[in-house]
Design a protein around this motif. Structure first.
Motif, PDB file in Angstrom:
ATOM      1  N   ILE B  97      27.944 140.389  82.278  1.00  0.00           N
ATOM      2  CA  ILE B  97      27.105 139.716  81.535  1.00  0.00           C
ATOM      3  C   ILE B  97      26.013 140.319  81.381  1.00  0.00           C
ATOM      4  CG2 ILE B  97      25.553 138.050  82.819  1.00  0.00           C
ATOM      5  CD1 ILE B  97      27.727 136.974  83.164  1.00  0.00           C
ATOM      6  N   ALA B  98      25.956 141.972  81.964  1.00  0.00           N
ATOM      7  CA  ALA B  98      25.041 143.094  81.245  1.00  0.00           C
ATOM      8  C   ALA B  98      25.280 143.218  80.135  1.00  0.00           C
ATOM      9  CB  ALA B  98      24.518 144.154  81.947  1.00  0.00           C
ATOM     10  N   GLU B  99      26.840 143.247  79.244  1.00  0.00           N
ATOM     11  CA  GLU B  99      26.990 143.388  78.144  1.00  0.00           C
ATOM     12  C   GLU B  99      26.896 142.634  77.236  1.00  0.00           C
ATOM     13  OE1 GLU B  99      28.492 147.349  77.829  1.00  0.00           O
ATOM     14  OE2 GLU B  99      29.679 146.814  75.672  1.00  0.00           O
ATOM     15  N   LEU B 330      27.384 127.158  76.750  1.00  0.00           N
ATOM     16  CA  LEU B 330      29.180 127.449  77.474  1.00  0.00           C
ATOM     17  C   LEU B 330      29.677 128.267  76.522  1.00  0.00           C
ATOM     18  CD1 LEU B 330      30.811 126.581  80.402  1.00  0.00           C
ATOM     19  CD2 LEU B 330      31.314 124.324  78.668  1.00  0.00           C
ATOM     20  N   THR B 331      29.977 127.475  75.367  1.00  0.00           N
ATOM     21  CA  THR B 331      31.165 128.042  74.244  1.00  0.00           C
ATOM     22  C   THR B 331      30.476 129.394  74.206  1.00  0.00           C
ATOM     23  OG1 THR B 331      30.798 125.914  73.121  1.00  0.00           O
ATOM     24  CG2 THR B 331      31.983 127.764  72.364  1.00  0.00           C
ATOM     25  N   THR B 332      29.181 130.100  74.193  1.00  0.00           N
ATOM     26  CA  THR B 332      28.907 131.845  73.416  1.00  0.00           C
ATOM     27  C   THR B 332      29.419 131.822  75.223  1.00  0.00           C
ATOM     28  OG1 THR B 332      26.662 131.465  74.521  1.00  0.00           O
ATOM     29  CG2 THR B 332      26.888 131.046  72.486  1.00  0.00           C
ATOM     30  N   ALA B 333      29.328 132.011  76.122  1.00  0.00           N
ATOM     31  CA  ALA B 333      29.908 131.898  77.302  1.00  0.00           C
ATOM     32  C   ALA B 333      31.848 132.506  77.588  1.00  0.00           C
ATOM     33  CB  ALA B 333      29.645 131.606  78.635  1.00  0.00           C
ATOM     34  N   LYS B 334      32.083 131.494  76.933  1.00  0.00           N
ATOM     35  CA  LYS B 334      33.501 130.799  76.370  1.00  0.00           C
ATOM     36  C   LYS B 334      34.150 132.214  75.502  1.00  0.00           C
ATOM     37  CE  LYS B 334      35.186 126.264  77.166  1.00  0.00           C
ATOM     38  NZ  LYS B 334      34.653 125.589  76.846  1.00  0.00           N
ATOM     39  N   THR B 335      33.168 132.401  74.347  1.00  0.00           N
ATOM     40  CA  THR B 335      33.389 133.707  72.952  1.00  0.00           C
ATOM     41  C   THR B 335      33.468 134.629  73.773  1.00  0.00           C
ATOM     42  OG1 THR B 335      32.780 131.220  71.451  1.00  0.00           O
ATOM     43  CG2 THR B 335      32.484 133.740  70.801  1.00  0.00           C
ATOM     44  N   ALA B 336      31.890 134.853  74.170  1.00  0.00           N
ATOM     45  CA  ALA B 336      32.010 135.874  74.274  1.00  0.00           C
ATOM     46  C   ALA B 336      33.616 137.184  75.688  1.00  0.00           C
ATOM     47  CB  ALA B 336      30.898 136.160  75.940  1.00  0.00           C
ATOM     48  N   PRO B 340      39.382 141.044  74.098  1.00  0.00           N
ATOM     49  CA  PRO B 340      40.838 141.398  74.680  1.00  0.00           C
ATOM     50  C   PRO B 340      40.136 142.381  76.405  1.00  0.00           C
ATOM     51  CG  PRO B 340      40.978 141.311  73.023  1.00  0.00           C
ATOM     52  CD  PRO B 340      39.469 141.569  72.683  1.00  0.00           C
ATOM     53  N   PRO B 341      39.984 143.593  76.100  1.00  0.00           N
ATOM     54  CA  PRO B 341      39.272 143.887  77.348  1.00  0.00           C
ATOM     55  C   PRO B 341      38.674 143.178  78.793  1.00  0.00           C
ATOM     56  CG  PRO B 341      39.293 145.262  75.818  1.00  0.00           C
ATOM     57  CD  PRO B 341      38.799 144.286  75.155  1.00  0.00           C
ATOM     58  N   TRP B 342      37.587 142.296  78.114  1.00  0.00           N
ATOM     59  CA  TRP B 342      36.638 141.140  79.031  1.00  0.00           C
ATOM     60  C   TRP B 342      37.578 139.819  79.773  1.00  0.00           C
ATOM     61  CZ3 TRP B 342      33.602 144.727  81.220  1.00  0.00           C
ATOM     62  CH2 TRP B 342      32.597 145.626  80.737  1.00  0.00           C
ATOM     63  N   ARG B 343      38.544 139.914  79.223  1.00  0.00           N
ATOM     64  CA  ARG B 343      39.294 138.310  79.424  1.00  0.00           C
ATOM     65  C   ARG B 343      39.569 137.989  80.713  1.00  0.00           C
ATOM     66  NH1 ARG B 343      42.800 137.187  74.050  1.00  0.00           N
ATOM     67  NH2 ARG B 343      45.000 138.770  75.493  1.00  0.00           N
ATOM     68  N   ALA B 344      40.286 139.025  81.527  1.00  0.00           N
ATOM     69  CA  ALA B 344      40.450 138.698  83.069  1.00  0.00           C
ATOM     70  C   ALA B 344      38.396 138.647  83.446  1.00  0.00           C
ATOM     71  CB  ALA B 344      40.557 140.056  82.958  1.00  0.00           C
ATOM     72  N   PHE B 345      37.842 138.543  83.150  1.00  0.00           N
ATOM     73  CA  PHE B 345      36.535 138.284  83.799  1.00  0.00           C
ATOM     74  C   PHE B 345      36.027 137.023  83.610  1.00  0.00           C
ATOM     75  CE2 PHE B 345      36.499 142.253  83.819  1.00  0.00           C
ATOM     76  CZ  PHE B 345      37.244 143.022  84.538  1.00  0.00           C
ATOM     77  N   TYR B 346      36.319 136.008  83.412  1.00  0.00           N
ATOM     78  CA  TYR B 346      36.528 134.585  82.952  1.00  0.00           C
ATOM     79  C   TYR B 346      35.404 134.147  84.353  1.00  0.00           C
ATOM     80  CZ  TYR B 346      40.898 133.168  85.238  1.00  0.00           C
ATOM     81  OH  TYR B 346      41.739 133.243  86.469  1.00  0.00           O
ATOM     82  N   VAL B 347      35.388 134.210  85.475  1.00  0.00           N
ATOM     83  CA  VAL B 347      34.896 133.583  86.372  1.00  0.00           C
ATOM     84  C   VAL B 347      33.388 133.962  86.785  1.00  0.00           C
ATOM     85  CG1 VAL B 347      35.128 133.274  89.326  1.00  0.00           C
ATOM     86  CG2 VAL B 347      37.092 134.017  87.920  1.00  0.00           C
ATOM     87  N   GLU B 348      32.827 134.938  86.334  1.00  0.00           N
ATOM     88  CA  GLU B 348      31.858 136.004  86.614  1.00  0.00           C
ATOM     89  C   GLU B 348      30.906 135.067  84.713  1.00  0.00           C
ATOM     90  OE1 GLU B 348      34.524 138.014  86.746  1.00  0.00           O
ATOM     91  OE2 GLU B 348      34.582 139.104  88.071  1.00  0.00           O
TER      92      GLU B 348
END
Lengths: 341, 381
Positions: B97-99, B330-336, B340-348
């Motif tokens: 989120i910070a990033e 919601l879309t910007t959150a999804k797009t973020a 690839p390296p951050w894809r695992a953190f969808y819960v956050e």
């Protein structure tokens, strides 16, 4: 409350702007008059078309739009990106909302005919594959008899999977999940023996989502053809030529070893093809109705196909996809530009 | 997501009470622990099923709360732009989120100009907050709104005072969600009142039009109208002519909310005793005076809960505008998450978006309760 609402309503309508008219008739003239190319892109697919954390569009599909803007205006920034959902993309091109559809779209016969699209050049050869855990010790997808396979719902991926197993007279149990993240999680947690998706996606999952990429292998079988190509509308041949040759220019440049770094020196090249490409020998630009420096500008600002590939999906990117079918024809791939003369 | 983390918290507040009380405070009279014990016995352990349920709840809380706190706070990674650190950690990856928070909040808006949507959003929220206080319900509030909308529009569009022009196709994130919902609320509310009145009108023409409108709009899902607007509608326009996407989305949201709201308000109108209408007529009031001074104040007061319900649901429905390619929160959150390296953190990412939605929705819900209490002037039902 009522007069308050009324004033706010009027102000609200003022806030949301009016009707904009794009063009009537010839796309190229409309683009020149407008001063920018309107490009329909993906709403977010890393490597092909997605905004980065600063909101700048990046990706292989995006660079194709930038190349066209370079050819027309000599300035890669003169593009307006319109993010399109999968359902809206074809209409957006047909209705003239966008000039180019560069949105990870598979070139198919029905789209090329019934949907009124003209696909220009394949910019990425993709295809559906399988990934399995290494300790299963599989060598081929034909050994997947009776396997449980994770797949995303509602995609052609699901249909291709069923077709492939039926054609080879094998049984399988599908685990269909809607969300991409959950499909990946299901595979990694061991709910399925294999996961199926486009090979580029599998490589991305392997590189980024697995704890150790070395524990997973992508099987060699590719069970569907997914040539991804930018498209333009039927019935505008000049615009079709400009888009298609802008892309060919990046491929010809790679074949001839012209890069964004050495394109200035390439002007003094003795190779007649290179001379024609960079405009040292005039003629090519005039044929397209463009400035003679059109291809020079593309190579200078966007780079050749190899540079575009490596930067967005290749080894310099987070996807780390090998060139494979997308190598130049001189290196065993399928990328081939017709002659520049 | 918010609801899932929210519910155990609420339960814990309720359920842990007895355990706190049962600890005898040092100066308390000797009866207190006994009273607490009695209370617990009466309410929590009165019979065998209740005892089983109580023990089950305590066990469930014990199982879920500590790991949750550990995940959210104790083991979480808070900063550092390296996904590898997050992958190694057990807890949540707030570093993600910070990033990416700037993209999530402002979407495709040019990065160097983010102060403009930030300032516009702050102004928007400030004026909204001001309008919530009944003390300020004076004519100058209208002027304030008009001024705020002009300033916000100027900030968002730019093109003057040395600010670069930013077309509204590039607006995104929180400002877009707020604009769509606040303008939606402001425009749909008067329209809904007119529709509700029209539906109860004695004039058959007006009644037919209002009923037709309401029933037609309520009969189709919002998502299908958005599809029509993006897939079918452009084909009917002359080639090359397009209608601004934001305008398309805004009009659809207004029409939809108005139709649903009209029915909520009609419920209020029908709850007014016939005597009120008759008394107003007996006083010789015209239709509009009767409606404005007698009927609407009462009817709207009764309809506050369903009206706010509709606003909250509309606020969250704005996330459907991705169908026509607008980047809402919601879309910007999804797009973020496509990085690839951050894809695992969808819960956050989803928690972050959910938290923002929740703050606004919760505020609306609390404010409506406050309004209900304030406007309570008798005949409690």
């Amino acid at each position: 409350m009522k007069p308050l609402s009324r004033i706010a309503a009027v102000a609200g309508m003022a806030l949301v702007g009016g009707i904009s008219s794009a063009f009537a008739g010839d796309t190229f003239d409309a683009v020149k008059e407008r001063g920018e190319v309107i490009c329909g892109v993906h709403t977010g697919l890393y490597g092909f078309g997605a905004p980065d954390e600063k909101g700048n569009w990046t990706g292989l599909d995006i660079d194709m739009c930038r190349a066209v803007a370079d050819a027309v205006f000599g300035d890669a920034t003169k593009v307006k990106y319109v993010p399109l959902s999968a359902q809206a993309r074809l209409t957006a091109l047909q209705s003239g909302e966008v000039d180019i559809l560069s949105r990870n779209t598979t070139w198919t016969l029905s789209r090329d005919t019934a949907n009124g699209l003209n696909f220009t050049v394949t910019t990425y050869y993709d295809g559906q594959g399988f990934m399995v855990k290494k300790d299963l010790d599989l060598k081929s997808a034909l050994e997947l008899e009776g396997a449980t396979i994770c797949v995303q719902t509602g995609t052609t991926t699901e249909v291709n999977l069923a077709d492939y197993f039926r054609a080879n007279n094998m049984k399988f149990t599908p685990v269909t999940i809607e969300k991409y993240e959950e499909v990946t999680a299901a595979y990694l947690s061991g709910r399925c023996d294999a996961i199926t998706s486009d090979a580029s996606q599998l490589a991305a999952i392997r590189a980024n989502d697995t704890p150790d990429p070395a524990d997973h292998v992508i099987l060699p079988e590719i069970i569907s053809k997914e040539p991804l190509a930018p498209a333009v509308r039927h019935g505008d041949d000049q615009w079709f030529d400009i888009v298609r040759w802008s892309i060919f220019a990046t491929m010809e440049a790679e074949e001839k070893g012209v890069t964004s770094a050495n394109v200035e020196e390439a002007k003094k090249s003795t190779d007649p093809t290179v001379q024609r490409l960079v405009g040292a020998t005039p003629g090519m630009g005039a044929n397209l109705g463009l400035d003679e420096a059109w291809a020079f500008n593309i190579i200078k600002q966007v780079g050749n196909y190899g540079e575009i590939y490596e930067r967005n999906v290749g080894m310099d990117s987070k996807l780390e996809l090998p060139r494979g079918l997308n190598a130049m024809w001189t290196k065993g791939g399928l990328m081939y530009s017709p002659a520049f003369r | 997501m918010t609801r899932r983390t929210e519910t155990p918290g609420e339960i814990s507040a309720r359920e842990e009470e007895p355990t706190h009380v049962s600890l005898p405070p040092p100066k308390a009279p000797a009866t207190t622990p006994l009273m607490a014990f009695d209370w617990a016995k009466k309410n929590l352990f009165s019979n065998i099923p209740n005892t089983i349920l109580t023990l089950l709840c305590v066990w469930l809380l014990w199982e879920t709360i500590p790991p949750l706190i550990n995940w959210v706070l104790l083991s979480a990674v808070w900063s550092g732009g390296d996904p590898a650190i997050c992958k190694a950690a057990e807890g949540a990856c707030w570093a993600f989120i910070a990033e990416k928070h700037r993209f999530m909040l402002f979407g495709l808006y040019p990065f160097d100009e983010h102060w403009r949507p930030l300032l516009a959003t702050a102004l928007f929220v400030a004026v909204l907050a001001t309008s919530c206080n009944p003390q300020f319900w004076r004519p100058w509030l209208l002027g304030l709104w008009a001024a705020m909308l002009v300033v916000c529009g100027t900030l968002m569009w730019g093109g003057v005072f040395g600010m670069t022009f930013v077309e509204n196709a590039r607006w995104g994130g929180l400002p877009l969600t707020l604009i769509l919902s606040v303008v939606g609320i402001i425009c749909s509310f008067p329209l809904a009142i007119l529709l509700a009145l029209g539906r109860r009108s004695d004039m058959p023409g007006i009644r037919a039009v209002c009923i037709g409108f309401i029933e037609f709009v309520r009969g189709v899902p919002l998502i299908s109208v958005l599809f029509m607007a993006s897939v079918m509608f452009p084909l009917f326009l002359p080639e090359g002519m397009t209608i601004d996407k934001l305008l398309r989305a805004q009009v659809e949201i207004i029409i939809f909310t108005a139709a649903y709201l009209a029915e909520a308000i009609r419920g209020g109108l029908q709850a007014i005793p016939q005597g009120q209408y008759e008394a107003a007529d007996a006083l010789g009031l015209t239709y509009w005076k009767k409606t404005y001074f007698i009927i609407l104040p009462q009817a709207l007061k009764i309809s506050i809960p369903p009206i706010v319900n509709q606003f909250i649901s509309m606020f969250k429905d704005t996330s459907l505008v991705i169908i026509i390619g607008l980047f809402d929160l919601l879309t910007t959150a999804k797009t973020a998450l496509t990085d690839p390296p951050w894809r695992a953190f969808y819960v956050e990412a989803y928690l972050f978006a959910a938290l923002i939605y929740w703050v606004f929705s919760f505020f609306m819900s609390r404010y409506s309760q406050y309004l209900e209490r304030r406007l309570e002037t008798g005949h409690r039902r």
